[in-house]
Design an enzyme around this catalytic site. Structure first.
Site, short mmCIF file in Angstrom:
data_model
loop_
_atom_site.label_atom_id
_atom_site.label_comp_id
_atom_site.label_asym_id
_atom_site.label_seq_id
_atom_site.Cartn_x
_atom_site.Cartn_y
_atom_site.Cartn_z
N THR A 20 -1.52 0.85 -27.20
CA THR A 20 -2.11 0.71 -25.87
C THR A 20 -2.83 2.00 -25.50
OG1 THR A 20 -0.07 1.49 -24.80
CG2 THR A 20 -0.36 -0.91 -25.03
N ASN A 22 -3.63 4.43 -22.97
CA ASN A 22 -3.08 4.79 -21.65
C ASN A 22 -4.16 5.48 -20.83
OD1 ASN A 22 -0.86 4.28 -23.39
ND2 ASN A 22 0.48 5.51 -22.09
N GLU A 75 -1.83 0.69 -19.18
CA GLU A 75 -1.98 0.69 -20.63
C GLU A 75 -2.74 -0.55 -21.08
OE1 GLU A 75 1.49 1.58 -22.86
OE2 GLU A 75 2.53 2.50 -21.16
P1 ADP Z 1 0.23 6.40 -26.72
O1 ADP Z 1 1.63 6.38 -26.26
O2 ADP Z 1 -0.28 7.79 -26.95
O3 ADP Z 1 -0.66 5.59 -25.83
P2 ADP Z 1 0.08 4.20 -28.63
O4 ADP Z 1 1.05 3.96 -29.75
O5 ADP Z 1 0.14 3.27 -27.47
O6 ADP Z 1 0.24 5.71 -28.18
O7 ADP Z 1 -1.37 4.18 -29.31
C1 ADP Z 1 -2.48 4.27 -28.47
C2 ADP Z 1 -3.75 4.73 -29.12
O8 ADP Z 1 -4.11 3.92 -30.24
C3 ADP Z 1 -4.88 4.54 -28.11
O9 ADP Z 1 -4.99 5.66 -27.23
C4 ADP Z 1 -6.09 4.37 -28.99
O10 ADP Z 1 -6.67 5.64 -29.24
C5 ADP Z 1 -5.52 3.79 -30.30
N1 ADP Z 1 -5.79 2.36 -30.52
C6 ADP Z 1 -6.08 1.84 -31.75
N2 ADP Z 1 -6.28 0.51 -31.68
C7 ADP Z 1 -6.10 0.16 -30.38
C8 ADP Z 1 -6.19 -1.11 -29.68
N3 ADP Z 1 -6.49 -2.26 -30.32
N4 ADP Z 1 -5.99 -1.10 -28.34
C9 ADP Z 1 -5.67 0.05 -27.70
N5 ADP Z 1 -5.57 1.26 -28.31
C10 ADP Z 1 -5.80 1.33 -29.64
MG MG Z 2 -0.12 3.64 -25.28
#
Ligand code: ADP
Ligand code: MG
Length: 171
Positions: A20, A22, A75
């Site tokens: 997601t 954020n 998110e």
């Molecule tokens: P965080 O806790 O840092 O948000 P996540 O595990 O939720 O970590 O991963 C988020 C990151 O993954 C996003 O900020 C984005 O850069 C990347 N990302 C890759 N594919 C997607 C997708 N389909 N939707 C949203 N974010 C994505």
């Molecule tokens: Mg996230």
């Protein structure tokens, strides 16, 4: 909404299989979003500057009841497979409809199943009921000059604008 993608707890992708993006929020945003807290929404989003690519998305607003976060987060999970992360990018989001109220689940597996259900429902609802929202100018047009954007909320600046329009022809 329009906002910058910041780091979260790194749970979405690694732990749940649904990364997601954020969005950065401050106290003024949090106040504005209180009424939307702990709901999942479906809608559309773009990642600037590539505003020709409009993706369906599901979005969580709230405190992630499963994980009991203290802070409200926004998110966005885009229903698209990206090759790379896009931390630091600015995204624009139009939320079309609430699809599920959030709660804590008895297992991680049932949370994952619920999120998969959100994605499936979004892919059914968006083209059949909200297709015109994918083309609203807020998503697809060149960004307006900063001085043109009303980002005030009381006396605090908010990094993105929550839009309350219901008619896509006027958005
Ligand atoms: P965080 O806790 O840092 O948000 P996540 O595990 O939720 O970590 O991963 C988020 C990151 O993954 C996003 O900020 C984005 O850069 C990347 N990302 C890759 N594919 C997607 C997708 N389909 N939707 C949203 N974010 C994505
Ligand atoms: Mg996230």
């Amino acid at each position: 909404m329009r906002g910058r993608v910041v780091k979260g707890f790194q749970r979405g992708g690694r732990m749940l299989g649904f990364p997601t993006a954020n969005l950065e929020v401050n106290a003024a945003c949090v106040r504005q979003l209180k009424d939307m807290a702990n709901w999942v929404f479906c809608g559309y989003g773009v990642i600037e500057p590539n505003t020709e690519a409009v993706y369906p998305m599901v979005m969580s607003v709230g405190n992630n009841p499963q994980f009991k976060n203290a802070e409200l987060t926004v998110e966005v999970h885009f229903l698209h497979k990206f090759d790379d992360d896009f931390y630091g990018a600015t995204v624009r989001i139009v939320a079309c409809a609430p699809i599920r109220e959030q709660g804590a689940f008895s297992s991680l597996g049932s949370l994952i199943a619920a999120i998969q259900g959100d994605c499936d429902l979004a892919l059914k609802l968006l083209p059949s009921q909200f297709a015109e929202w994918a083309a609203v100018s807020f998503l697809v047009n060149e960004p307006r000059p900063e001085e043109d954007v009303d980002d005030s909320c009381g006396d605090e600046k908010v990094p993105f604008v929550a839009v309350g329009v219901t008619d896509p022809s006027k958005a």
